[in-house]
Design an enzyme around this catalytic site. Structure first.
Site, short mmCIF file in Angstrom:
data_model
loop_
_atom_site.label_atom_id
_atom_site.label_comp_id
_atom_site.label_asym_id
_atom_site.label_seq_id
_atom_site.Cartn_x
_atom_site.Cartn_y
_atom_site.Cartn_z
N ASP A 35 30.99 69.56 99.47
CA ASP A 35 30.99 69.01 98.13
C ASP A 35 29.90 67.95 98.03
O ASP A 35 29.22 67.66 99.02
CB ASP A 35 32.35 68.37 97.82
CG ASP A 35 33.48 69.38 97.87
OD1 ASP A 35 33.24 70.55 97.58
OD2 ASP A 35 34.62 68.98 98.21
N LYS A 57 30.87 70.24 92.19
CA LYS A 57 31.33 70.29 90.81
C LYS A 57 30.50 69.30 90.01
O LYS A 57 30.40 68.13 90.37
CB LYS A 57 32.81 69.93 90.75
CG LYS A 57 33.41 69.93 89.36
CD LYS A 57 34.88 69.56 89.45
CE LYS A 57 35.52 69.49 88.08
NZ LYS A 57 36.93 69.07 88.14
N MET A 172 39.67 59.69 90.44
CA MET A 172 39.26 60.66 89.41
C MET A 172 39.84 60.32 88.05
O MET A 172 40.27 61.19 87.29
CB MET A 172 39.68 62.08 89.83
CG MET A 172 39.11 62.52 91.15
SD MET A 172 39.69 64.15 91.70
CE MET A 172 41.42 63.79 92.06
#
Length: 253
Positions: A35, A57, A172
């Site tokens: 990631d 992402k 997040m």
């Protein structure tokens, strides 16, 4: 011969807080699924000979969907490859490591979990905020600020969270910060509870934004706060001192 998959936590950023076990496995890997959260410093250590697969992402758009990541790992393990699935922080704290473990086990793939230092604890510590303190907080609750959007209802008990006297740490949660603050206050949390939003926690361009719970959404929006960031809610935030020159990122170079 079937290969093996290592679900590896890279820590909160930089090689300084990367475990020795993680570094050794990265060096030996045939394939690395990574990631963006591990950061440029750690990604620069990926061996040239290894196949590197970007699973990042960006703004809600996935380079690979979760089922594609899992299928690709299974396929390469069945080719006999040694695979490192490299995740930011710890793979079992909001990192979907549990889902990947299930899929790999169902496929008969050998898996080893390699814990990492989680940003939920390391990032507040890096700016002098202890998530527990004998005077301020005897418990800490870690939440995701971005639940599975396919769930019919939230799994978070806002009434229970608002009543708690400990520290709340949210990962997040930048996009949903105004709603989080509103839900806590609506369920009884003191609107003047101090909040710190720590962007880019272990990087040299780290930034900390503080304010009372009632206004933190507006303050963060005005400051242009962007993820990744760790949100800390509770009286321990009072220990943050922006004038301390020794409070510098210690995870990187």
């Amino acid at each position: 011969m079937t290969g093996k998959v290592y679900l590896v936590g890279s820590g909160p950023g930089g090689t300084g807080l990367l475990t020795q076990r993680a570094a050794d496995l990265i060096e030996k890997a045939d394939v690395v699924f990574y990631d963006q959260l591990p950061g440029e410093e750690i990604l620069a250590t990926l061996p040239e000979r290894a196949e590197k697969i970007d699973c990042g992402k960006f703004g809600g758009k996935h380079t690979l969907e979760q089922h594609e990541i899992e299928n690709e790992m299974v396929a390469r393990a069945k080719q006999g490859k040694t695979i490192v699935r490299l995740k930011g922080g710890d793979p079992f704290l909001f990192g979907r490591g549990g889902e990947e473990l299930e899929t790999l086990r169902e496929a008969g793939i050998e898996v080893e979990m390699v814990p990492g230092v989680t940003s939920a604890l390391a990032v507040p510590a890096s700016v002098g905020i202890p998530v527990t303190h004998r005077k301020y907080a005897s418990q800490v609750t870690i939440l995701t600020g971005h639940e599975d959007p396919t769930k019919a209802a939230s799994a978070l008990d806002w009434k229970l969270l608002a009543r708690g006297r400990g520290t709340i740490v949210i990962l997040m949660g930048v996009a949903n910060l105004p709603g989080i603050a509103e839900a806590l206050i609506a369920n009884g949390k003191d609107a003047q509870t101090p909040v710190a939003v720590i962007e880019r926690g272990l990087r040299k361009d780290r930034r900390v934004t503080t304010g009372p719970l009632a206004r933190i959404g507006a303050i963060a929006a005005q400051a242009g706060v962007k993820p990744p960031a760790v949100i800390v809610i509770g009286d321990v935030v009072r220990l943050y001192d922006k004038n301390r020159p020794d409070l510098i990122p210690y995870g990187g170079k």
